[in-house]
Design an enzyme around this catalytic site. Structure first.
Site, PDB file in Angstrom:
ATOM      1  N   CYS A 188      -8.219 -39.554   3.654  1.00  0.00           N
ATOM      2  CA  CYS A 188      -9.443 -39.742   2.879  1.00  0.00           C
ATOM      3  C   CYS A 188     -10.360 -38.547   3.091  1.00  0.00           C
ATOM      4  O   CYS A 188     -10.290 -37.854   4.088  1.00  0.00           O
ATOM      5  CB  CYS A 188     -10.154 -40.995   3.322  1.00  0.00           C
ATOM      6  SG  CYS A 188     -10.482 -40.980   5.086  1.00  0.00           S
TER       7      CYS A 188
ATOM      8  N   CYS B 285     -12.353 -37.987   6.292  1.00  0.00           N
ATOM      9  CA  CYS B 285     -11.726 -37.457   7.510  1.00  0.00           C
ATOM     10  C   CYS B 285     -12.187 -36.029   7.779  1.00  0.00           C
ATOM     11  O   CYS B 285     -12.188 -35.563   8.908  1.00  0.00           O
ATOM     12  CB  CYS B 285     -10.209 -37.412   7.400  1.00  0.00           C
ATOM     13  SG  CYS B 285      -9.495 -38.909   6.783  1.00  0.00           S
TER      14      CYS B 285
ATOM     15  N   ASP C 296       3.280  21.210  -7.029  1.00  0.00           N
ATOM     16  CA  ASP C 296       2.330  21.902  -6.174  1.00  0.00           C
ATOM     17  C   ASP C 296       3.178  22.677  -5.161  1.00  0.00           C
ATOM     18  O   ASP C 296       4.245  22.213  -4.779  1.00  0.00           O
ATOM     19  CB  ASP C 296       1.461  20.844  -5.489  1.00  0.00           C
ATOM     20  CG  ASP C 296       0.462  21.474  -4.554  1.00  0.00           C
ATOM     21  OD1 ASP C 296      -0.185  22.442  -4.967  1.00  0.00           O
ATOM     22  OD2 ASP C 296       0.347  21.000  -3.411  1.00  0.00           O
TER      23      ASP C 296
ATOM     24  N   ASP D 248       1.143  16.533  -2.798  1.00  0.00           N
ATOM     25  CA  ASP D 248       1.108  15.769  -1.554  1.00  0.00           C
ATOM     26  C   ASP D 248      -0.289  15.587  -1.017  1.00  0.00           C
ATOM     27  O   ASP D 248      -0.529  14.766  -0.164  1.00  0.00           O
ATOM     28  CB  ASP D 248       1.964  16.461  -0.488  1.00  0.00           C
ATOM     29  CG  ASP D 248       1.329  17.748  -0.025  1.00  0.00           C
ATOM     30  OD1 ASP D 248       0.681  18.424  -0.853  1.00  0.00           O
ATOM     31  OD2 ASP D 248       1.462  18.075   1.165  1.00  0.00           O
TER      32      ASP D 248
ATOM     33  N   ASP E 262      -4.823  17.021  -4.781  1.00  0.00           N
ATOM     34  CA  ASP E 262      -4.003  16.885  -5.987  1.00  0.00           C
ATOM     35  C   ASP E 262      -4.336  15.616  -6.762  1.00  0.00           C
ATOM     36  O   ASP E 262      -3.866  15.428  -7.875  1.00  0.00           O
ATOM     37  CB  ASP E 262      -2.506  16.836  -5.619  1.00  0.00           C
ATOM     38  CG  ASP E 262      -2.047  18.117  -4.974  1.00  0.00           C
ATOM     39  OD1 ASP E 262      -2.553  19.180  -5.371  1.00  0.00           O
ATOM     40  OD2 ASP E 262      -1.197  18.058  -4.075  1.00  0.00           O
TER      41      ASP E 262
END
Lengths: 117, 781
Positions: free
Chosen positions: B51, B54, B467, B666, B670
């Protein structure tokens, strides 16, 4: 024969109306915990009203064993997630602009809609 | 009250063989430090709370436990989330005292979820096979009867009784083997939607109802049309169940790649807490825990080595075959295998934050995303079923009005056949199945594709911008020459230069600092440091103004260069990067730095060019060096002295020329160019991948990943097109035949059973074709 033809045309009209034109009532995502049940080829409720501009959480429970129902997609939001069988799964929805957003399974056999306003 | 279950019990202690090291103490402190500052909520599952009242009782019982900051219960899920620094067992006891049962909710591992899924799939498969067997054991004999004996007509009372029995048996089949179609059809009908179940239920239902009408009131239909179609109903249900079962099997194979990735995760970790070594479940490893890994074991979570050295096999994560040496200060990644030595490392990322977990997550997401090519199929699928229903009704009407005798039978057969053949599920599956396998295949090659769109665009790339530093080259430059002007000593110059550069993060600066460190030269204090983008740096050291950078910078400051320009050009021609060093506006030296080309860059670039891709190099380096590097790498087109902010402009220029541009880089500088390119490829440095930043991430440094990514995307797109074609033929082009367009010309009408078989096997064909991608191999290199 005429009667059959009329019946056929009425049937076509009914198909158009029932599957396309008729807009079923939307369930509201309110205070109560609304859980969307995935069962027997449907999401129920399948139309859910969501408030605009605030992130909400949709809860799904998948009771359908079909592997297709496992994947839940909301293409416009780039959401795709898997629903485990018989387990509650929450999907976080970001704050949305007003509009309608479809959600469906992988094959698009199970379909539902979020209505945001 | 039932027995309490706590999962804290599976933390087993291994005291034997534990040696206390200074690190153990450190670990102990670290652990407590972490749990004090970042307790993290604990989740409990409550049993017996029936219920809503509770909730308050349980929450207050938990809040009364010393150390608990807050306890919040989610009644719908029957879970309670507790924050605070407290032992889970105490929480369970507190709930028990308040009259309920509680157990600790263990974070579910991917592994468990996968096992559970496989179990559920297996159960479903067995059910479908059982249903198929029942349906076909009625359908096949009926089919044979109709072929061998002939017409299944109803004329005598005896025949009526016999067919009634068969009709009831067929009803049994419909209930046992086809119930899911009918329930699904009804549910979706109530929902104002139509799906595959709708079509199958309508098709088989129509055939059965018509046959029963023939059996019960044969006089209601013309004599020629007194034909029963029970065999069609049973066969279609059986065949579609079989199709679903086989599709389920085939689907399992499409997720092999993700299964393999999940399989990389270790299940337990040996952590050192309170000076004891414990084997704990992987989910229980906390940040800052000290973890011991012995030779041959898997690294359980991401971390930083704090003791020992070893070689680690990272191939499963990066595709790089050679083991990587690791020592104190190096990072290790979950899922990789410790080969030689024993190490202690501090956990820096655990649970969902480890690189492996993020990769799994990303691959999963990408597998479920759709490339634009699938959009039309999606639109068709969305409207398909109601359209088919309308076609079926129309077709029946046309047969009734214009068909030859027995028009009723023709109308029934054509409507049933249209409904059965036209399931759009294969159309819906065509794209996702291929993407699933393709993305997984790429992940196995160390290529992470972010989504379906990136996958599709990658297949169209016509120009690739690379690159230079860190992409074509190793990105780890070394000082090669120091040419001194005047009387000064080389080491004095190096000391000043290293002092100046100690504040910079540029890779070339790092090379100078490292070179000084190698010679044991200590750096001094630097002030007024100023980085001049694309030019160099300026600062004050010991009251002197130091300037370090390229020729442009020197010219701008009017520094006399003399014959050093020629010397610099000579160095540049050897693919070295010369930099001018001036002290108080007087040229002091040239320091040359070289960044070696990666071993396999040349071969990978050749591979790209061989595949018709225009390769362009981009670098901030001076022209002469760039030219030397480009020549060595086999690149004809290059742009040198490009400022970081100009990189994206170069991408746009190529796009203006009509190229679909891939950009590979990387560095953080970039990022704008990666974003503007049609497809941005980020080179993840081994394990520390910037997973979210690019469209495609290459987990290993090799440029072969680029060619692999493009090859996989091309193969996937080809596969998607085949699937779409196949699905279209079965489901869309099949409809007019089912409706009977061939009848007026050839007297042909498709049998509903054939339609059922076609429909059942259309999805299977698509999934099987997608599975062929698993055998795809990127070109050998």
């Amino acid at each position: 024969m005429l009667l059959i033809n009329i019946a056929g045309i009425i049937l076509i009209a009914l198909i158009v109306w029932w599957f396309w034109l008729y807009k079923p009532i939307e369930a509201e995502l309110g205070e109560n915990d609304l859980v969307i049940t995935v069962e027997n080829g449907t999401y129920s409720p399948s139309r859910i009203k969501v408030p605009a501009g605030e992130p909400v959480e949709l809860k799904f429970i998948r009771k359908d064993e079909s592997p297709c129902s496992e994947t839940l997609l909301i293409p416009e939001l780039q959401i795709s997630d898997t629903l485990p069988l018989n387990k509650l799964k929450s999907i976080q929805i970001p704050a949305l602009k007003s509009g309608e957003y479809a959600f469906h399974c992988q094959m698009q056999m199970y379909r539902g809609q979020l209505t945001v306003n | 009250m039932s027995t309490m279950k706590t999962e804290s019990g599976d933390v087993s202690c291994h005291e034997g063989g534990t040696t206390t090291t200074p690190h153990d103490h450190h670990a102990h402190k670290a652990h407590h430090h972490s749990s004090e500052n970042n307790p993290g909520p604990q989740e409990l599952i409550i049993e017996g709370a029936g219920c809503a009242s509770c909730v308050g009782k349980i929450e207050s019982a938990l809040k009364a436990v010393p150390g608990v900051e807050n306890a919040e219960m989610n009644f719908a899920q029957r879970t309670v989330s507790v924050t605070g620094n407290v032992d889970a067992a105490d929480l369970v006891k507190a709930v028990e005292k308040s009259g309920y049962n509680a157990k600790i909710a263990a974070a579910e591992s991917e592994d468990d979820a996968l096992a559970e899924k496989e179990q559920a799939d297996w159960a479903y498969y067995k059910r479908l096979m059982r249903e198929m067997t029942i349906a076909l054991s009625l359908g096949v004999p009926l089919m044979i009867y109709s072929v061998v004996v002939g017409e299944m007509t109803v004329s005598t009372t005896g025949e009526r009784i016999a067919w009634l029995a068969v009709g009831l048996l067929t009803l049994g089949v419909m209930v046992f083997s086809g119930k899911h179609f009918f329930v699904g059809a009804w549910q979706s009908f109530k929902n104002h939607s139509a799906n595959m179940d709708t079509l199958i239920a309508l098709g088989t239902g129509t055939a059965w109802v018509y046959s029963m009408v023939v059996v019960f009131v044969p006089y209601a239909v013309p004599e020629m049309a007194r034909h029963v179609y029970f065999e069609a109903t049973a066969m279609i249900i059986g065949l579609i169940d079989l199709g679903l079962a086989l599709e389920l099997k085939a689907r399992g194979r499409t997720s092999e790649a993700i299964k393999r990735l999940i399989g990389l995760q270790a299940k337990t970790a040996r952590v050192i807490r309170d000076e004891k070594e414990l084997d704990v479940a992987i989910e229980q490893v906390l940040m800052d825990d000290v973890v011991r890994v012995r030779p041959g074991e898997k690294i359980p979570v991401d971390g930083e080595v704090i003791e020992g050295h070893t070689a680690i096999d990272e191939s499963m994560l990066t595709g790089e075959p050679m083991p990587v040496e690791k020592t104190v200060g190096d990072t290790v990644a979950a899922g990789t295998i410790n080969k030689t030595g024993s190490i202690l490392f501090k956990a820096t990322r655990v649970g969902k934050d480890t690189a492996l977990a993020q990769i799994i997550n990303m691959v999963k997401r990408a597998q479920n995303s759709k490339p634009p090519i699938g959009r039309l199929a999606d639109v068709i699928s969305a409207y398909f079923v109601p359209v088919v229903m309308i076609i079926a009704v129309t077709s029946a009407l046309v047969w009734l009005n214009f068909g030859p005798d027995p028009a009723v039978a023709f109308a029934i057969v054509s409507a049933t056949t249209v409904l059965i053949i036209a399931c759009p599920c294969a159309l819906g599956l065509a794209t996702p199945m291929s993407v699933m396998v393709g993305v997984g295949k790429a992940a196995e090659a160390g290529v992470l594709i972010r989504n379906g769109e990136a996958l599709q665009t990658a297949s169209k790339i016509s120009a690739m911008i690379l690159d230079k530093t860190g992409t074509i080259t190793l990105g780890a430059p070394k000082v090669t020459d120091i040419l001194v002007a005047g009387e000064q000593h080389e080491d004095t110059i190096l000391k000043l230069a290293a002092t100046l550069e100690s504040g910079s993060e540029h890779p070339l600066a790092l090379a100078i600092v490292e070179s000084a460190q190698e010679k044991g030269i200590e750096t001094g204090k630097v002030s007024n440091f100023n980085a001049i983008a694309g030019h160099g740096v300026q600062a004050e050291v010991d009251g002197k103004t130091l300037l370090f950078g390229n020729e442009k910078l020197m010219r701008e400051r009017n520094i006399e260069l003399g014959d050093f320009v020629e010397k610099a050009q000579g160095l540049a021609a050897e693919a070295k990067t010369p930099m001018y060093f001036a002290v108080d506006n007087q040229l002091s030296a040239i320091i040359a730095v070289a960044d070696p080309i990666k071993e396999d860059s040349i071969a990978a670039i050749k591979r790209l060019q061989h595949n018709g891709i225009r390769v362009v190099m981009l670098t901030g380096d001076n022209r002469a060096t760039a030219k030397a590097v480009a020549e060595k790498a086999g690149i004809k087109e290059f742009f040198a002295e490009v400022l970081p902010e100009e990189k994206s402009k170069k991408v746009q220029e190529l796009q203006m020329e009509g190229e679909v541009v891939g950009m590979t880089g990387d560095g953080i500088n970039d990022a704008p160019a990666l974003a503007i390119a049609n497809v941005g490829f980020a080179i993840g440095t081994g394990t520390d991948v910037a997973i979210e930043s690019a469209d495609i991430t290459l987990m290993r440094g090799s440029l072969h990943g680029l060619a692999d990514a493009i090859a996989v995307s091309k193969a996937t797109l080809r596969n998607i097109k085949q699937n779409l074609f196949g699905a279209f033929i079965y489901n869309v082009a099949g409809v007019p035949f089912a409706a009977g367009v061939l009848y007026p010309f050839f007297g042909l009408l498709l049998s509903p059973v054939i339609a059922g078989a076609a429909m059942a096997f259309s999805s299977l064909t698509v999934v099987t074709n997608a599975n062929r991608l698993r055998f795809f191999k990127a070109q050998e290199h």
